[in-house]
Design a protein around this motif. Structure first.
Motif, PDB file in Angstrom:
ATOM      1  N   ASP A 152       4.265  -0.905   4.015  1.00 32.29           N
ATOM      2  CA  ASP A 152       3.674   0.227   3.298  1.00 32.29           C
ATOM      3  C   ASP A 152       4.824   1.023   2.683  1.00 32.29           C
ATOM      4  O   ASP A 152       5.849   1.234   3.328  1.00 32.29           O
ATOM      5  CB  ASP A 152       2.901   1.104   4.295  1.00 32.29           C
ATOM      6  CG  ASP A 152       2.154   2.222   3.604  1.00 32.29           C
ATOM      7  OD1 ASP A 152       0.943   2.073   3.399  1.00 32.29           O
ATOM      8  OD2 ASP A 152       2.777   3.253   3.255  1.00 32.29           O
ATOM      9  N   ALA A 176       5.534  10.126  -3.638  1.00 28.92           N
ATOM     10  CA  ALA A 176       4.668   9.624  -2.569  1.00 28.92           C
ATOM     11  C   ALA A 176       5.257   9.939  -1.188  1.00 28.92           C
ATOM     12  O   ALA A 176       4.526  10.166  -0.234  1.00 28.92           O
ATOM     13  CB  ALA A 176       4.457   8.117  -2.721  1.00 28.92           C
ATOM     14  N   GLY A 177       6.589   9.976  -1.091  1.00 24.39           N
ATOM     15  CA  GLY A 177       7.244  10.238   0.187  1.00 24.39           C
ATOM     16  C   GLY A 177       7.059  11.676   0.648  1.00 24.39           C
ATOM     17  O   GLY A 177       7.120  11.970   1.835  1.00 24.39           O
ATOM     18  N   LYS A 205      -8.010   5.396  -1.059  1.00 25.04           N
ATOM     19  CA  LYS A 205      -6.563   5.425  -0.813  1.00 25.04           C
ATOM     20  C   LYS A 205      -5.914   4.317  -1.634  1.00 25.04           C
ATOM     21  O   LYS A 205      -6.580   3.349  -2.002  1.00 25.04           O
ATOM     22  CB  LYS A 205      -6.297   5.164   0.674  1.00 25.04           C
ATOM     23  CG  LYS A 205      -6.766   6.279   1.561  1.00 25.04           C
ATOM     24  CD  LYS A 205      -6.516   5.912   2.995  1.00 25.04           C
ATOM     25  CE  LYS A 205      -6.923   7.046   3.908  1.00 25.04           C
ATOM     26  NZ  LYS A 205      -6.848   6.648   5.311  1.00 25.04           N
ATOM     27  N   SER A 224       4.780   4.223   1.509  1.00 25.50           N
ATOM     28  CA  SER A 224       4.618   5.691   1.463  1.00 25.50           C
ATOM     29  C   SER A 224       5.938   6.423   1.697  1.00 25.50           C
ATOM     30  O   SER A 224       6.229   7.413   1.049  1.00 25.50           O
ATOM     31  CB  SER A 224       3.636   6.163   2.531  1.00 25.50           C
ATOM     32  OG  SER A 224       2.420   5.481   2.419  1.00 25.50           O
ATOM     33  N   LEU A 225       6.712   5.944   2.670  1.00 27.41           N
ATOM     34  CA  LEU A 225       7.900   6.703   3.057  1.00 27.41           C
ATOM     35  C   LEU A 225       9.203   6.011   2.657  1.00 27.41           C
ATOM     36  O   LEU A 225      10.285   6.414   3.082  1.00 27.41           O
ATOM     37  CB  LEU A 225       7.885   6.941   4.577  1.00 27.41           C
ATOM     38  CG  LEU A 225       6.691   7.749   5.069  1.00 27.41           C
ATOM     39  CD1 LEU A 225       6.674   7.843   6.585  1.00 27.41           C
ATOM     40  CD2 LEU A 225       6.702   9.154   4.469  1.00 27.41           C
ATOM     41  N   SER A 278       0.847  -1.202   0.000  1.00 29.14           N
ATOM     42  CA  SER A 278       0.000   0.000   0.000  1.00 29.14           C
ATOM     43  C   SER A 278       0.877   1.245   0.000  1.00 29.14           C
ATOM     44  O   SER A 278       2.060   1.184   0.342  1.00 29.14           O
ATOM     45  CB  SER A 278      -0.849   0.050   1.272  1.00 29.14           C
ATOM     46  OG  SER A 278      -1.717  -1.044   1.326  1.00 29.14           O
ATOM     47  N   THR A 279       0.275   2.373  -0.409  1.00 27.64           N
ATOM     48  CA  THR A 279       0.859   3.698  -0.133  1.00 27.64           C
ATOM     49  C   THR A 279      -0.302   4.456   0.489  1.00 27.64           C
ATOM     50  O   THR A 279      -1.025   5.172  -0.188  1.00 27.64           O
ATOM     51  CB  THR A 279       1.328   4.405  -1.418  1.00 27.64           C
ATOM     52  OG1 THR A 279       0.711   3.792  -2.539  1.00 27.64           O
ATOM     53  CG2 THR A 279       2.810   4.375  -1.622  1.00 27.64           C
ATOM     54  N   LYS A 280      -0.493   4.236   1.785  1.00 32.98           N
ATOM     55  CA  LYS A 280      -1.769   4.581   2.411  1.00 32.98           C
ATOM     56  C   LYS A 280      -2.010   6.076   2.575  1.00 32.98           C
ATOM     57  O   LYS A 280      -3.113   6.478   2.902  1.00 32.98           O
ATOM     58  CB  LYS A 280      -1.896   3.877   3.762  1.00 32.98           C
ATOM     59  CG  LYS A 280      -0.865   4.299   4.779  1.00 32.98           C
ATOM     60  CD  LYS A 280      -1.042   3.527   6.064  1.00 32.98           C
ATOM     61  CE  LYS A 280       0.094   3.877   7.015  1.00 32.98           C
ATOM     62  NZ  LYS A 280       0.227   2.947   8.119  1.00 32.98           N
ATOM     63  N   TYR A 281      -0.991   6.910   2.365  1.00 35.28           N
ATOM     64  CA  TYR A 281      -1.234   8.351   2.508  1.00 35.28           C
ATOM     65  C   TYR A 281      -1.639   9.000   1.198  1.00 35.28           C
ATOM     66  O   TYR A 281      -1.845  10.208   1.142  1.00 35.28           O
ATOM     67  CB  TYR A 281       0.007   9.045   3.075  1.00 35.28           C
ATOM     68  CG  TYR A 281       0.362   8.537   4.443  1.00 35.28           C
ATOM     69  CD1 TYR A 281      -0.536   8.702   5.502  1.00 35.28           C
ATOM     70  CD2 TYR A 281       1.546   7.867   4.679  1.00 35.28           C
ATOM     71  CE1 TYR A 281      -0.251   8.199   6.752  1.00 35.28           C
ATOM     72  CE2 TYR A 281       1.856   7.359   5.933  1.00 35.28           C
ATOM     73  CZ  TYR A 281       0.944   7.541   6.961  1.00 35.28           C
ATOM     74  OH  TYR A 281       1.228   7.036   8.200  1.00 35.28           O
ATOM     75  N   ILE A 282      -1.717   8.232   0.132  1.00 33.91           N
ATOM     76  CA  ILE A 282      -2.057   8.813  -1.175  1.00 33.91           C
ATOM     77  C   ILE A 282      -3.416   8.302  -1.637  1.00 33.91           C
ATOM     78  O   ILE A 282      -3.689   7.103  -1.587  1.00 33.91           O
ATOM     79  CB  ILE A 282      -1.000   8.409  -2.242  1.00 33.91           C
ATOM     80  CG1 ILE A 282       0.417   8.698  -1.761  1.00 33.91           C
ATOM     81  CG2 ILE A 282      -1.289   9.083  -3.572  1.00 33.91           C
ATOM     82  CD1 ILE A 282       0.864  10.122  -1.875  1.00 33.91           C
TER      83      ILE A 282
END
Ligand code: HEC
Length: 240
Positions: A108, A202-203, A88, A110-111, A54-58
């Motif tokens: 994940d 994404a980061g 998301k 995201s970062l 996942s990239t849960k913040y996007i």
């Protein structure tokens, strides 16, 4: 003084140790202002990574807004079938199954570009090679014994490691093509760069906004400078 120098050198040592593992990192050549590359990276990410990560913040909506692309286009060309624009970017994979299959849960992402860096990601995605000793039949030159299969093997083909012996230990010096994939080496490098570009975005999605804001700030400073100069001239006129 010599002691201090020695301690400083010792502090630097772990960097060398982490960078080790036989092969040097390749440099990623990504560009956050290239929205075509970002869109293609997001597309490839959905096709080849979202199955597990996942990239849960996007949200898909963020992609449309940040890349300056119509929402409809993101839904048709990038998002998986059935996804809504407010969804998301979450994987459908269940964490328990993942643990059973891979021995660990896919993290994940995201970062990930901030913790690992773009060059590491680029080299990692290109670093898979055949290794019959591993449960999935592949290993990775950058992340030895990783639990992830090579998600891009159809595009890249399969690679074989070339070893040399250093101090009685076998280290990998390079990876060579064993079986060709559907893409040429250049096409594959470009695709991996696009994925890395997407993960860097994404980061820190705000980076894109900062870049476009920067232009306005410079424009403002320029105009303000001219006004300030004219004002100064006007005030000093009477004094001279
Ligand atoms: C079939 C499932 C699967 C797919 C598809 C997949 N991964 Fe993974 N990935 C994993 C697993 C499992 C791990 C954890 C491996 C470990 O810790 O040993 C992982 C780990 C990673 C890591 C390392 C994270 C760390 O620990 O620093 C990165 C980076 C990564 N994946 C990126 C990607 C990208 C990019 C794609 C798409 C091109 C992708 N993965 C596709 C299963 C998958």
């Amino acid at each position: 003084m010599k002691k201090l120098l020695q301690s400083c050198l010792l502090l630097l040592m772990p960097l060398g140790v982490f960078a080790g593992g036989g092969m040097d990192l390749d440099s990623a050549d990504y560009d956050l202002s290239d929205t075509k590359s970002l869109e293609n990276g997001a597309y490839l990410y959905v096709q080849y990574c979202l199955g597990c990560h996942s990239t849960k913040y996007i949200r898909y909506l963020n992609l449309a807004d940040d890349f300056g692309i119509k929402q409809q286009e993101i839904l048709e060309k990038v998002a998986p079938e059935g996804a809504g624009i407010y969804d998301k970017m979450l994987t459908a994979m269940n964490g328990h199954d993942a643990k059973k299959w891979f021995g660990t849960q896919p993290p994940d992402l995201s970062l990930i570009a901030r913790s690992r860096g773009a060059d590491w990601l680029y080299s990692y995605l290109k670093g898979f090679y055949i290794d019959p000793a591993r449960p999935l039949g592949v290993n990775n030159a950058i992340y030895p014994d990783v639990g992830m299969p090579n998600p891009l093997w159809k595009l890249q083909g399969k690679q074989k490691a070339v070893y040399k012996t250093v101090d009685g230990q076998e280290v990998i010096t390079e990876l060579v093509t064993e079986e060709r994939g559907t893409m040429s080496a250049e096409e594959f490098d470009k695709s991996v760069n696009d994925i890395v570009n997407f993960l860097v975005y994404a980061g820190e999605p705000i980076q894109l906004e900062r870049i476009s804001m920067g232009k306005y700030v410079l424009f403002f400073i320029l105009i303000f400078g001219v006004i300030a100069y004219l004002l100064k001239k006007e005030y000093w006129k009477d004094i001279h």
